[in-house]
Write a protein that holds these residues in place. Structure first.
Motif, PDB file in Angstrom:
ATOM      1  N   ARG A   1       0.820  -1.205   0.000  1.00 32.08           N
ATOM      2  CA  ARG A   1       0.000   0.000   0.000  1.00 32.08           C
ATOM      3  C   ARG A   1       0.858   1.261   0.000  1.00 32.08           C
ATOM      4  N   GLN A   2       1.644   1.415  -1.045  1.00 30.09           N
ATOM      5  CA  GLN A   2       2.525   2.572  -1.190  1.00 30.09           C
ATOM      6  C   GLN A   2       2.495   3.016  -2.653  1.00 30.09           C
ATOM      7  N   PRO A   3       1.490   3.800  -3.049  1.00 26.40           N
ATOM      8  CA  PRO A   3       1.341   4.172  -4.467  1.00 26.40           C
ATOM      9  C   PRO A   3       2.555   4.892  -5.046  1.00 26.40           C
ATOM     10  N   ALA A   4       3.204   5.726  -4.231  1.00 25.36           N
ATOM     11  CA  ALA A   4       4.376   6.444  -4.748  1.00 25.36           C
ATOM     12  C   ALA A   4       5.483   5.473  -5.127  1.00 25.36           C
ATOM     13  N   LYS A   5       5.725   4.465  -4.276  1.00 25.81           N
ATOM     14  CA  LYS A   5       6.786   3.504  -4.574  1.00 25.81           C
ATOM     15  C   LYS A   5       6.405   2.576  -5.730  1.00 25.81           C
ATOM     16  N   TRP A   6       5.114   2.318  -5.898  1.00 23.49           N
ATOM     17  CA  TRP A   6       4.689   1.556  -7.080  1.00 23.49           C
ATOM     18  C   TRP A   6       4.972   2.347  -8.348  1.00 23.49           C
ATOM     19  N   ALA A   7       4.750   3.667  -8.299  1.00 22.98           N
ATOM     20  CA  ALA A   7       5.061   4.511  -9.463  1.00 22.98           C
ATOM     21  C   ALA A   7       6.550   4.465  -9.778  1.00 22.98           C
ATOM     22  N   LEU A   8       7.373   4.507  -8.733  1.00 25.50           N
ATOM     23  CA  LEU A   8       8.821   4.432  -8.934  1.00 25.50           C
ATOM     24  C   LEU A   8       9.204   3.088  -9.537  1.00 25.50           C
ATOM     25  N   TRP A   9       8.610   2.007  -9.038  1.00 29.29           N
ATOM     26  CA  TRP A   9       8.928   0.684  -9.585  1.00 29.29           C
ATOM     27  C   TRP A   9       8.513   0.590 -11.053  1.00 29.29           C
ATOM     28  N   CYS A  10       7.379   1.166 -11.406  1.00 30.09           N
ATOM     29  CA  CYS A  10       6.955   1.172 -12.815  1.00 30.09           C
ATOM     30  C   CYS A  10       7.971   1.922 -13.680  1.00 30.09           C
ATOM     31  N   GLY A  11       8.528   3.001 -13.130  1.00 27.95           N
ATOM     32  CA  GLY A  11       9.547   3.738 -13.875  1.00 27.95           C
ATOM     33  C   GLY A  11      10.797   2.912 -14.095  1.00 27.95           C
ATOM     34  N   ILE A  12      11.240   2.188 -13.053  1.00 29.13           N
ATOM     35  CA  ILE A  12      12.432   1.339 -13.179  1.00 29.13           C
ATOM     36  C   ILE A  12      12.183   0.226 -14.187  1.00 29.13           C
ATOM     37  N   LEU A  13      11.015  -0.420 -14.098  1.00 26.49           N
ATOM     38  CA  LEU A  13      10.683  -1.501 -15.021  1.00 26.49           C
ATOM     39  C   LEU A  13      10.576  -0.996 -16.449  1.00 26.49           C
ATOM     40  N   SER A  14       9.949   0.170 -16.634  1.00 27.62           N
ATOM     41  CA  SER A  14       9.791   0.734 -17.976  1.00 27.62           C
ATOM     42  C   SER A  14      11.144   1.051 -18.602  1.00 27.62           C
ATOM     43  N   LEU A  15      12.067   1.606 -17.801  1.00 28.07           N
ATOM     44  CA  LEU A  15      13.400   1.914 -18.332  1.00 28.07           C
ATOM     45  C   LEU A  15      14.148   0.634 -18.689  1.00 28.07           C
ATOM     46  N   THR A  16      13.981  -0.414 -17.885  1.00 26.59           N
ATOM     47  CA  THR A  16      14.631  -1.693 -18.184  1.00 26.59           C
ATOM     48  C   THR A  16      14.080  -2.282 -19.476  1.00 26.59           C
ATOM     49  N   LEU A  17      12.757  -2.221 -19.660  1.00 25.10           N
ATOM     50  CA  LEU A  17      12.153  -2.722 -20.900  1.00 25.10           C
ATOM     51  C   LEU A  17      12.610  -1.911 -22.105  1.00 25.10           C
ATOM     52  N   ALA A  18      12.793  -0.606 -21.901  1.00 28.63           N
ATOM     53  CA  ALA A  18      13.268   0.237 -23.008  1.00 28.63           C
ATOM     54  C   ALA A  18      14.650  -0.197 -23.476  1.00 28.63           C
ATOM     55  N   MET A  19      15.482  -0.633 -22.534  1.00 30.66           N
ATOM     56  CA  MET A  19      16.836  -1.050 -22.901  1.00 30.66           C
ATOM     57  C   MET A  19      16.852  -2.379 -23.648  1.00 30.66           C
TER      58      MET A  19
END
Length: 399
Positions: free
Chosen positions: A30-48
């Motif tokens: 239950r931490q929406p801000a940290k979920w947003a951060l994790w989505c950013g990390i995952l998205s950058l990894t997928l971009a690579m």
């Protein structure tokens, strides 16, 4: 070959960071801000993972679109993380909505320009001709604009909050993220140069291959920065554990000498190997307990001679006091070993002041241990006697 190796390394690094953050999130979801951060990390990894080295089965235009959407999406998620974090702490985040709005608008404009370019120009996205493909040029420039806007916004936010963060590793992480953003800005400027100059029929003065350096530095420092508040305290704990173990090892000869003379000063519970702080506390307590046992054997004449010798050698303050204690303890333990129990209680020497905390006591005892080791070695090795005592206790014998 070099760029492919760097790409694989970045993918592996991003995957590890994504899994590390996901593990923590699953424990407290239950931490929406940290979920947003994790989505950013995952998205950058997928971009690579998008590129001719890995996703060669996709058409170049699909690779281009997917990669750039993931990149801008990752930075959008990081901005959302900041604003959610701000709102969770009662701050008004509406003043920063324009950052997100501009990034979203540039991303949409990039996709529209990309669609028009695919329909009208049918470019080869591995070898774009910016001079004769204006929609492809617009696509790349809009991407660079979105990248620059995101990096400036994140850098300013990270820099602002690093100045007021109350946790050291959070402050270091935000500062590292700020540096990562500026490396990415270098890449954006470089990329824009290699887009605009060919469109103007000007040969760029350097090779495009150098862009791998700011890209790699930006990604590595960025991922390290956003995860530093999670793994940084563990690193500090490991460093502190190492310091405790090192201090306990330095005190061991002194501790062993007292335990050899007075085996019963050892407390009954053996410290676990992982609890170095408990081990060090034990060492300190048992050494001072041993010092209390030899108090009646402390010779004022030895103390006076040790003081004069230390003073002649330029010792002052705690260092001089430690030198005197080492001489007193060594003399008393030697006399204990040789059964010389002549008492000096009429001239009892008080224990030196070492502060009221573990760090001060350990520092003083380390000085004592250093000077203690410079005295002649006792006739019987104290650590060997401690080992014999332990063996007898384990066998149920009596000392």
């Amino acid at each position: 070959m070099f760029s492919a190796t760097i790409q694989y390394f970045l993918i592996a690094f991003g995957t590890l960071v994504s899994l590390y953050r996901l593990r923590d999130l699953l424990r407290s979801p239950r931490q929406p801000a940290k979920w947003a951060l994790w989505c950013g990390i995952l998205s950058l990894t997928l971009a690579m993972t998008c590129g001719p080295n890995i996703t060669s089965f996709l058409p170049p235009d699909a690779n281009f679109a997917i990669q750039h959407i993931f990149i801008l999406g990752s930075f959008l998620a990081v901005e959302v993380f900041f604003w959610l974090s701000i709102s969770e702490r009662g701050h008004d985040w509406r003043s920063g909505r324009w950052h997100i709005s501009v990034l979203v608008a540039l991303t949409i404009a990039m996709l529209l320009a990309f669609a028009v370019s695919v329909v009208l120009e049918k470019p080869d996205f591995l070898h774009l001709d910016y001079q004769h493909q204006p929609w492809a040029l617009a696509t790349v420039l809009l991407y660079n604009g979105g990248l620059a806007v995101a990096m400036v916004a994140i850098a300013l936010l990270a820099r602002r909050w690093s100045r007021i963060a109350d946790k050291p590793w959070l402050r270091r992480g935000l500062s590292t993220l700020t540096i990562a953003c500026w490396f990415t800005m270098v890449y954006a400027a470089h990329h824009a140069t290699f887009v605009v100059l060919p469109a103007l029929e000007i040969q760029p003065p350097y090779s495009t291959d150098i862009e791998i350096v700011p890209i790699a530095l930006g990604v590595i420092l960025g991922l390290a920065g956003v995860t530093m508040p999670a793994w940084g305290p563990r690193l500090s704990a490991l460093r502190q554990w190492t310091r405790y173990r090192r201090s306990a090892r330095r005190l061991e000869p002194l501790w062993a000498a007292f335990c050899a003379a007075y085996p019963d000063i050892r407390l009954p519970v053996t410290p676990p190997s992982w609890d170095a702080e408990f081990l060090l506390h034990r060492r300190v307590i048992e050494i001072w307990d041993g010092r209390s046992r030899i108090r009646h054997l402390l010779d004022p004449d030895v103390a006076r001679r040790a003081f004069e010798t230390g003073d002649r050698h330029g010792l002052r303050g705690d260092e001089l006091a430690a030198s005197v204690e080492a001489a007193l303890w060594h003399d008393a333990l030697q006399r204990r070993h040789h059964q010389d129990t002549a008492s000096h209680t009429g001239h009892a020497l008080a224990a030196p002041a070492t502060g009221n905390n573990l760090a001060a006591a350990v520092t003083f005892l380390e000085h004592v241990a250093h000077h203690f080791a410079q005295h002649p070695t006792p006739a019987v090795d104290s650590r060997a006697r401690v080992r014999r005592h332990d063996a007898m206790v384990e066998d149920g014998g009596h000392v």
